[in-house]
Design a protein around this motif. Structure first.
Motif, PDB file in Angstrom:
ATOM      1  N   GLU A   1      33.314  14.019  20.812  1.00 31.45           N
ATOM      2  CA  GLU A   1      32.494  15.044  21.514  1.00 31.45           C
ATOM      3  C   GLU A   1      33.151  16.280  21.503  1.00 31.45           C
ATOM      4  O   GLU A   1      34.393  16.431  21.716  1.00 31.45           O
ATOM      5  CB  GLU A   1      32.045  14.587  22.976  1.00 31.45           C
ATOM      6  N   GLU A   2      32.444  17.367  21.253  1.00 31.91           N
ATOM      7  CA  GLU A   2      33.065  18.863  21.301  1.00 31.91           C
ATOM      8  C   GLU A   2      32.382  19.553  22.599  1.00 31.91           C
ATOM      9  O   GLU A   2      31.333  19.372  22.445  1.00 31.91           O
ATOM     10  CB  GLU A   2      32.794  19.374  19.868  1.00 31.91           C
ATOM     11  N   VAL A   3      33.330  20.326  23.075  1.00 35.21           N
ATOM     12  CA  VAL A   3      32.890  21.241  24.154  1.00 35.21           C
ATOM     13  C   VAL A   3      33.510  22.562  24.206  1.00 35.21           C
ATOM     14  O   VAL A   3      34.591  22.435  23.815  1.00 35.21           O
ATOM     15  CB  VAL A   3      32.836  20.268  25.575  1.00 35.21           C
ATOM     16  N   ARG A   4      32.673  23.735  24.411  1.00 32.94           N
ATOM     17  CA  ARG A   4      33.377  25.061  24.411  1.00 32.94           C
ATOM     18  C   ARG A   4      33.102  25.356  25.835  1.00 32.94           C
ATOM     19  O   ARG A   4      32.298  25.275  26.603  1.00 32.94           O
ATOM     20  CB  ARG A   4      32.381  25.697  23.602  1.00 32.94           C
ATOM     21  N   LEU A   5      34.400  26.015  26.281  1.00 35.73           N
ATOM     22  CA  LEU A   5      34.728  26.874  27.507  1.00 35.73           C
ATOM     23  C   LEU A   5      35.267  28.095  27.405  1.00 35.73           C
ATOM     24  O   LEU A   5      36.135  28.230  26.435  1.00 35.73           O
ATOM     25  CB  LEU A   5      35.923  25.875  28.311  1.00 35.73           C
TER      26      LEU A   5
ATOM     27  N   SER B   1      30.424  24.752  30.659  1.00 32.17           N
ATOM     28  CA  SER B   1      30.381  24.583  29.402  1.00 32.17           C
ATOM     29  C   SER B   1      29.364  25.181  28.520  1.00 32.17           C
ATOM     30  O   SER B   1      28.359  25.293  29.006  1.00 32.17           O
ATOM     31  CB  SER B   1      31.056  23.286  28.831  1.00 32.17           C
ATOM     32  N   ASP B   2      29.275  25.119  27.201  1.00 30.56           N
ATOM     33  CA  ASP B   2      28.222  25.265  26.319  1.00 30.56           C
ATOM     34  C   ASP B   2      27.147  24.312  26.676  1.00 30.56           C
ATOM     35  O   ASP B   2      26.005  24.479  26.355  1.00 30.56           O
ATOM     36  CB  ASP B   2      28.563  25.564  24.911  1.00 30.56           C
ATOM     37  N   GLN B   3      27.353  23.129  27.172  1.00 32.57           N
ATOM     38  CA  GLN B   3      26.446  22.044  27.296  1.00 32.57           C
ATOM     39  C   GLN B   3      26.019  21.869  28.751  1.00 32.57           C
ATOM     40  O   GLN B   3      25.252  21.108  28.858  1.00 32.57           O
ATOM     41  CB  GLN B   3      27.045  20.998  26.770  1.00 32.57           C
TER      42      GLN B   3
ATOM     43  N   LEU C   1      31.091  20.892  33.513  1.00 36.86           N
ATOM     44  CA  LEU C   1      32.113  19.731  33.275  1.00 36.86           C
ATOM     45  C   LEU C   1      33.058  19.807  34.462  1.00 36.86           C
ATOM     46  O   LEU C   1      33.314  20.939  35.111  1.00 36.86           O
ATOM     47  CB  LEU C   1      32.686  20.337  31.927  1.00 36.86           C
TER      48      LEU C   1
ATOM     49  N   LEU D   1      32.352  15.199  31.067  1.00 41.10           N
ATOM     50  CA  LEU D   1      31.491  16.012  30.104  1.00 41.10           C
ATOM     51  C   LEU D   1      30.126  16.077  30.657  1.00 41.10           C
ATOM     52  O   LEU D   1      29.713  15.164  31.381  1.00 41.10           O
ATOM     53  CB  LEU D   1      31.683  15.685  28.758  1.00 41.10           C
ATOM     54  N   PRO D   2      29.419  17.183  30.404  1.00 42.55           N
ATOM     55  CA  PRO D   2      27.959  17.098  30.735  1.00 42.55           C
ATOM     56  C   PRO D   2      27.126  15.752  30.248  1.00 42.55           C
ATOM     57  O   PRO D   2      26.167  15.452  30.806  1.00 42.55           O
ATOM     58  CB  PRO D   2      27.530  18.322  30.006  1.00 42.55           C
ATOM     59  N   SER D   3      27.444  15.345  28.992  1.00 38.02           N
ATOM     60  CA  SER D   3      26.866  13.840  28.681  1.00 38.02           C
ATOM     61  C   SER D   3      27.401  12.750  29.539  1.00 38.02           C
ATOM     62  O   SER D   3      26.505  11.799  29.356  1.00 38.02           O
ATOM     63  CB  SER D   3      27.482  13.801  27.437  1.00 38.02           C
TER      64      SER D   3
END
Length: 165
Positions: free
Chosen positions: A75-79, A120-122, A125, A143-145
Motif C-alpha cells: 500500500e502507498e500513502v502520501r503525507l 493522508s491523500d486517502q 492515518l 492506514l485509512p484502509s
C-alpha cells in the motif's frame, strides 16, 4: 551498560561476556567484555540508515510517499513531509494523544501508547508509538484502509528523518 558511541543505556540482562549487542539508538555493533564494559565492533556510517523490511519512502515535492508491505499486499500513502516530521517529533518527545501512565509502585504490565493522527491523500492515518518497559519501542501505522503495519520506532525515525529534513 552504556554505549561507548552514543551514551545510550543498554540492558545487560540475558547477555554474557563475548556476545554481540546492537545499540538501538545509534546502530553500533558492540561486544560485551568480561568486566561488563562494551567494546565497539562496528559503527554505522554517518547518515546511513538501516534497511527496514516492509517500509520504504521517497519524496515528491512537499509530500512523503510511504510504501508499506506485509509481503503479500503493498500500500502507498502520501503525507505532508512537514506534518509527518512534526508527528514523529511529538511521538519521540512523548506528546501523543494518549500520554504514558504515571510511575507506579508496581511494574507496569501493560504497554503505554502515544498516538498522533495525520491526514493522508486517502483519509485519516494514525501513528501509534507502543512503549513497553524492557522492550523495543514500536511504531504502528494504521492506514485509512484499516491495514496496520508495525515497525521498530527508532528504525522508522532513522529511515524517514533524512527524507523529511
Amino acid at each position: 551498560m552504556v554505549c561507548p558511541v552514543c551514551g545510550e543505556t543498554l540492558e545487560r540482562e540475558g547477555y554474557e561476556a563475548g556476545e554481540l549487542v546492537d545499540c538501538e539508538a545509534c546502530g553500533a555493533l558492540l561486544r560485551i567484555l568480561s568486566d561488563g564494559s562494551l567494546e565497539l565492533v562496528e559503527a554505522r556510517e554517518e547518515g546511513e540508515a538501516e534497511a527496514l523490511w516492509g517500509l520504504s519512502a521517497y519524496g515528491e515535492g512537499e509530500e512523503a510517499v510511504l510504501v508499506l508491505s506485509d509481503g503479500a499486499l503493498e500500500e502507498e500513502v502520501r503525507l505532508s513531509k512537514a506534518e509527518l516530521l512534526e508527528a514523529l517529533r511529538r511521538l519521540e518527545e512523548g506528546l501523543g494523544e494518549e500520554p504514558p501512565k504515571e510511575a507506579e509502585d508496581e511494574p507496569n504490565l501493560e504497554p503505554d501508547y502515544l498516538t498522533v493522527h495525520l491526514e493522508s491523500d486517502q483519509g485519516p492515518l494514525a501513528l501509534r508509538r507502543i512503549l513497553f518497559p524492557g522492550a523495543e519501542d514500536l511504531l504502528e501505522f494504521t492506514l485509512p484502509s484499516g491495514s496496520v503495519y508495525e515497525f521498530p520506532f527508532r528504525a522508522v525515525r532513522d529511515l524517514l528523518r533524512p527524507l523529511l529534513l
